[in-house]
Design an enzyme around this catalytic site. Sequence first.
Site, PDB file in Angstrom:
ATOM      1  N   CYS A  81     116.746  24.911 -38.214  1.00  0.00           N
ATOM      2  CA  CYS A  81     117.249  23.845 -39.028  1.00  0.00           C
ATOM      3  C   CYS A  81     117.789  24.466 -40.195  1.00  0.00           C
ATOM      4  CB  CYS A  81     116.298  22.820 -39.294  1.00  0.00           C
ATOM      5  SG  CYS A  81     116.893  21.632 -40.540  1.00  0.00           S
ATOM      6  N   THR A  82     119.013  24.024 -40.955  1.00  0.00           N
ATOM      7  CA  THR A  82     119.558  24.965 -42.204  1.00  0.00           C
ATOM      8  C   THR A  82     118.749  24.448 -43.299  1.00  0.00           C
ATOM      9  OG1 THR A  82     121.353  23.310 -42.080  1.00  0.00           O
ATOM     10  CG2 THR A  82     121.744  25.325 -41.059  1.00  0.00           C
ATOM     11  N   HIS A  83     117.978  23.532 -43.329  1.00  0.00           N
ATOM     12  CA  HIS A  83     117.097  23.017 -44.216  1.00  0.00           C
ATOM     13  C   HIS A  83     116.214  24.023 -44.739  1.00  0.00           C
ATOM     14  CE1 HIS A  83     119.190  19.283 -44.172  1.00  0.00           C
ATOM     15  NE2 HIS A  83     118.594  18.807 -45.200  1.00  0.00           N
ATOM     16  N   ASP A 106     127.506  19.913 -42.762  1.00  0.00           N
ATOM     17  CA  ASP A 106     126.379  19.692 -42.247  1.00  0.00           C
ATOM     18  C   ASP A 106     125.984  18.239 -42.434  1.00  0.00           C
ATOM     19  OD1 ASP A 106     123.375  20.284 -41.904  1.00  0.00           O
ATOM     20  OD2 ASP A 106     123.248  19.943 -44.041  1.00  0.00           O
ATOM     21  N   SER A 107     124.869  17.844 -41.852  1.00  0.00           N
ATOM     22  CA  SER A 107     124.651  16.538 -41.944  1.00  0.00           C
ATOM     23  C   SER A 107     124.259  15.873 -43.662  1.00  0.00           C
ATOM     24  CB  SER A 107     123.231  16.176 -41.062  1.00  0.00           C
ATOM     25  OG  SER A 107     122.369  16.994 -41.493  1.00  0.00           O
ATOM     26  N   GLY A 153     118.840  14.748 -36.930  1.00  0.00           N
ATOM     27  CA  GLY A 153     117.853  15.146 -36.182  1.00  0.00           C
ATOM     28  C   GLY A 153     117.311  13.933 -35.151  1.00  0.00           C
ATOM     29  N   SER A 181     121.549  21.062 -35.610  1.00  0.00           N
ATOM     30  CA  SER A 181     121.512  19.705 -34.677  1.00  0.00           C
ATOM     31  C   SER A 181     123.056  19.248 -34.160  1.00  0.00           C
ATOM     32  CB  SER A 181     120.992  18.332 -35.387  1.00  0.00           C
ATOM     33  OG  SER A 181     119.944  18.535 -35.979  1.00  0.00           O
ATOM     34  N   CYS A 239     124.973  23.223 -39.095  1.00  0.00           N
ATOM     35  CA  CYS A 239     123.874  22.346 -38.818  1.00  0.00           C
ATOM     36  C   CYS A 239     123.158  22.610 -37.533  1.00  0.00           C
ATOM     37  CB  CYS A 239     124.270  20.793 -38.998  1.00  0.00           C
ATOM     38  SG  CYS A 239     123.208  19.449 -38.427  1.00  0.00           S
ATOM     39  N   GLU A 290     114.892  17.710 -48.696  1.00  0.00           N
ATOM     40  CA  GLU A 290     115.909  16.533 -49.467  1.00  0.00           C
ATOM     41  C   GLU A 290     115.522  16.233 -50.795  1.00  0.00           C
ATOM     42  OE1 GLU A 290     119.050  15.258 -48.307  1.00  0.00           O
ATOM     43  OE2 GLU A 290     119.313  16.907 -46.688  1.00  0.00           O
TER      44      GLU A 290
END
Length: 246
Positions: free
Chosen positions: A179-181, A7-8, A40, A72, A70, A150
């Site tokens: 979005c995995t967040h 992931d980012s 993103g 993106s 992720c 974050e």
Amino acid sequence: MRAAVFDSGIGGLTVVKSLVEHKLFDEIIYYGDTARVPYGPKDKNTIIRYSLEALEFFKNFDVDMLITACNSVSAHAIEELREVAPFPVVGVIEPGVLALEKKLLDKKSNILIIGTKATIESQKYQTLLHQRGYTNLIAKATPLFVPIVEEEIFDGEILEATMHHYFRDLSPHAVILGCTHFPLIANQISNYFNSKALLIHSGEAIVDHLENNYQIKSSQKEPILKLFASENPEKLKRVAAKWLSV
Ligand code: DGL
């Protein structure tokens, strides 16, 4: 089996959480590109370059599969990764669409897709959903949620104001958390829509996809989790300890 998860940043831990809970792998190697998050707002070529660099990192480990946790990356770099990876590469977009299709039979339902600018502009979700007959789609880039998560802000005024900014006037039947967040603020998003919208979560979707299409079954053992980050690995480990209880 040993899985690589990329992931980012820290958001892919929501996918790891599902993989750990379902005990699908003996070992999970996670790499978050925390030095360069967010992906993103970046262009396709940059996302491809960063993703190929992450692939190089995983070549140090004898992994059986790469999961791009992720959206993106899944939207922009999956084909390029598949071309060069010596193991299968599984993204989160197709599993998300399949998960929605399983649960939402009415093709006229209003579906809200939220994600980063890169994910929404790639049109990947929109194309796959249209191909499956869904006609009422609203796709919205909601990048402000990424730094909020974050910052480990999971409720309160800032989140409420941001949801209002993006969601006012919308009343979807389903929301794809592209979005995995976003699973970390899923309860708040659900509450915003008065618990009336079906929420699709990449982690849960990918578990279903791996079980059905890759015949990966629960090993019944707690997987060993190894965490790596391009910057501040301590933060990643601290967040993982909190979210995953590891
Ligand atoms: N985890 C990324 C995704 O699922 C979002 C964060 C970013 O912009 O890098 O798209």
